[in-house]
Design an enzyme around this catalytic site. Structure first.
Site, PDB file in Angstrom:
ATOM      1  N   HIS A 143     -40.245  14.058 -20.038  1.00  0.00           N
ATOM      2  CA  HIS A 143     -41.710  13.982 -19.973  1.00  0.00           C
ATOM      3  C   HIS A 143     -42.373  15.342 -20.185  1.00  0.00           C
ATOM      4  O   HIS A 143     -43.595  15.421 -20.258  1.00  0.00           O
ATOM      5  CB  HIS A 143     -42.138  13.386 -18.637  1.00  0.00           C
ATOM      6  CG  HIS A 143     -41.826  11.935 -18.522  1.00  0.00           C
ATOM      7  ND1 HIS A 143     -42.317  11.145 -17.505  1.00  0.00           N
ATOM      8  CD2 HIS A 143     -41.073  11.107 -19.296  1.00  0.00           C
ATOM      9  CE1 HIS A 143     -41.869   9.907 -17.654  1.00  0.00           C
ATOM     10  NE2 HIS A 143     -41.113   9.865 -18.739  1.00  0.00           N
ATOM     11  N   HIS A 402     -31.504   6.001 -19.231  1.00  0.00           N
ATOM     12  CA  HIS A 402     -31.871   4.710 -18.653  1.00  0.00           C
ATOM     13  C   HIS A 402     -30.649   3.986 -18.093  1.00  0.00           C
ATOM     14  O   HIS A 402     -30.776   3.122 -17.227  1.00  0.00           O
ATOM     15  CB  HIS A 402     -32.559   3.833 -19.708  1.00  0.00           C
ATOM     16  CG  HIS A 402     -33.889   4.375 -20.137  1.00  0.00           C
ATOM     17  ND1 HIS A 402     -34.521   4.000 -21.300  1.00  0.00           N
ATOM     18  CD2 HIS A 402     -34.708   5.277 -19.552  1.00  0.00           C
ATOM     19  CE1 HIS A 402     -35.666   4.647 -21.415  1.00  0.00           C
ATOM     20  NE2 HIS A 402     -35.796   5.425 -20.359  1.00  0.00           N
TER      21      HIS A 402
END
Length: 631
Positions: A143, A402
């Site tokens: 991010h 993930h």
């Protein structure tokens, strides 16, 4: 499976491809979507437009908030198109725009992403020795360097599912749900990423996607990538040295976001609020919010310690109140200097932790050595290196994390399920110290493999009313790769110089199952093939994703004039400053700011005989002498 199942995907593509579909209406009409692009062109405020060639050495000492003036072509600055390692595989006649939806076997479609997720990625827990900080710091870094904006409608998100053909926006690329799916029905919402445009506002072809952030590891998720965001986070109406905070139970926490922007839900608990930080995804889940707060408070700690040092030199009395008054009453130039110096140090510390601590765990020694990612010596900036984020990295390879996401955080021996905390940040500020500890002592229930938590494959952003409206992150990952025209997995092994996979049996035990879903080995999506690989020696990731990730981080190292090891003047640090930065560890911050009490020697692995718990008294604060002696 008939082609009618792919009606939702194909409606908006039919005209461009000249194909026949199960469409009742002979014509297609596209809605006029005129909303804001979250993080896109209409959501960015400009900073100083002085040409980089006219910047003084003082101007170039600190990073521009939008990443400009760090590269001769301004590559790596906000709102640049992603780059390509391989030419895109779009599927219109010209190969410039339509997503990758067809098999190499003529006239057949690729399998539905949801079908692949359902059949290939079960929720099976596997014992591993990595701590949750391995996963969580990776999301934080992601991010910092990449965010691809998606168009929005005038009054919110674009709706694609259940929309008549003549009303469907051209941005729609919904995910079809296979028959008998145990969780979802009919259609899953998906909107194509915003297309990059030239200076005149015309779409670039072949279609490219944007990165709304600076691509550099610079703490932009703490400070923002545009002027308005940066100012909104600072005290004194955007001119203060400190970052804004608010007190929760007498402790400094991230400030309240009063803008009512999407991406956050307040709970019914007293004191619930939405946090604001440099990246809007701060409220995504509690562990991420904890990471933001950790470095937010670290910035303020550095500002106060620098101010304290200046006060000592001036012979002024030192106490917490006096320091706050000194910062508040400082002239504007000194406030700016304190802010920028602290920001520069924080960005360098994030880089140090990423390259010297986290990446070795992820990539293993061979990839670290091959791509010269180590921290043993100073580095040399190369202006010919393109530091932009690659499409294959953002749309597939760096989504490897993930597979490490857990179902729950065990806080005070009570599970707090991820599916119940999506977009609800309360635990980030109410249980900050407890989550810091939880991320240390809880192991990843999922290693790097094809097993994924139900929280992300069945319950992503699930509303309280049930599955309708929820998403499957794995389906979204696969669809995003196709949306971006990312070539199939087969081509990436060739790109990386790895042994080619020419038959499904090359995937080992999952090969037979993949053969039942894909028509051809050259159809396998990069994300799917990547997570099927065994881990590299000494690392967490597989060899193909590892190749892409290592190459990208090499470019972010050598293509960044401000990189903490760089000798570039005036952007770099002195030798003594570099040595001070290299001594800062994630452990230091978890102790000094997260009040962890004790931390295992390597926080990315669980405690063991070879990785014992160490009292926080062992870890030191950053030595700011090399900075304060310079003034």
């Amino acid at each position: 499976m008939t082609s009618c199942i792919f009606l939702a995907i194909s409606l908006v593509l039919a005209t461009a491809l000249g194909k026949k579909f199960c469409v009742t209406s002979p014509e297609l009409y596209y809605a006029n979507v005129a909303g804001r692009i979250d993080g896109g062109y209409d959501d960015i405020s400009l900073i100083d437009q002085t040409p980089c060639s006219q910047k003084t050495n003082l101007d170039r000492t600190y990073r521009q908030i939008d990443g400009k003036c760090n590269h001769p072509m301004d590559y790596g600055s906000a709102l640049q198109p992603n780059k390509r390692y391989l030419q895109p595989h779009y599927m219109d006649d010209k190969g410039i725009n339509t997503p990758r939806i067809y098999s190499v076997v003529g006239g057949t479609y690729l399998p539905s992403p949801r079908l692949l997720s359902w059949k290939l990625f079960p929720d099976v827990k596997v014992v591993t020795n990595t701590s949750l900080w391995t996963m969580q710091f990776g999301q934080f870094v992601n991010h910092d360097i990449t965010s691809v904006p998606v168009p929005t409608g005038t009054n919110g998100t674009i709706k694609c599912c259940g929309v008549a053909a003549d009303k469907m926006p051209e941005e729609c690329f919904p995910i079809p749900i296979p028959k008998d799916d145990p969780r979802f029905q009919d259609c899953m919402e998906f909107v194509r990423s915003e297309a990059a445009k030239d200076e005149k506002g015309n779409q670039i072809y072949p279609r490219e996607q944007l990165n709304s952030l600076t691509s550099f590891i610079d703490g932009s998720n703490i400070y923002g990538s545009d002027l308005n965001t940066s100012r909104s986070l600072r005290t004194e109406n955007g001119k203060g040295a400190l970052l804004r905070t608010q007190l929760v139970g007498g402790k400094e926490r991230l400030p309240n976001d009063t803008s009512a922007r999407p991406g956050c839900l307040k709970s019914k608990q007293p004191g619930s609020y939405c946090q604001v930080s440099g990246d809007r995804r701060v409220n995504l889940q509690p562990g991420l919010g904890v990471n933001h707060l950790l470095f937010h408070l670290f910035h303020n700690r550095i500002v106060r310690r620098l101010a304290e040092a200046y006060m000592r030199k001036a012979g002024q009395p030192i106490n917490p109140h006096a320091i706050e008054q000194y910062i508040f009453n400082a002239p504007d130039y000194l406030k700016e200097k304190l802010f920028q110096e602290a920001r520069k140090i924080v960005g360098a510390v994030i880089q140090k932790i990423t390259y010297c601590e986290w990446l070795p765990v992820i990539l293993g020694p061979e990839l670290m050595d091959k791509y010269k990612l180590g921290c043993a010596r100073r580095s040399k900036y190369n202006p010919y290196v393109d530091p932009r984020i690659s499409n294959s990295f953002s749309a597939a390879a760096f989504r490897f994390g993930h597979t490490l996401v857990p179902d729950a955080l065990n806080i005070d021996e009570k599970p707090e399920f991820l599916k119940d905390t999506f977009l609800i940040p309360d635990s980030s500020f109410n249980k900050f110290e407890k989550i810091v500890k939880t991320l240390l002592v809880d192991g990843d229930e999922y290693t790097f493999d094809w097993f994924f938590s139900d929280s992300i494959s069945k319950h992503l952003f699930e509303p309280r009313t049930g599955a309708k409206g929820a998403l499957d992150l794995l389906s979204v990952n696969i669809q995003r790769g196709r949306d971006h025209g990312v070539p199939a997995y087969y081509y990436w092994r060739q790109f990386c110089g790895l042994r080619r996979f020419t038959r499904f049996e090359d995937f080992g035990e999952m090969g037979q199952q993949m053969k039942q879903l894909y028509r051809h080995i050259m159809d396998v999506d990069l994300f799917v093939g990547g997570v099927m690989e065994p881990r590299v020696y000494g690392g967490v990731i597989g060899e193909t994703m590892g190749c892409i990730v290592a190459r990208q981080f090499s470019e972010l190292k050598f293509g960044d004039a401000h990189f903490f090891l760089s000798k570039e003047y005036p952007q770099g640090f002195t030798d003594s400053q570099v040595e001070a930065i290299k001594k800062v560890e994630l452990n230091s911050l978890l102790c000094l700011i997260g009040n962890a009490g004790e931390v295992q020697a390597n926080p990315y692995y669980l405690k063991s005989e070879t990785n014992p718990m160490t009292p926080c008294s062992y870890y030191q604060d950053i030595d700011l002498t090399p900075w304060t002696n310079a003034y």
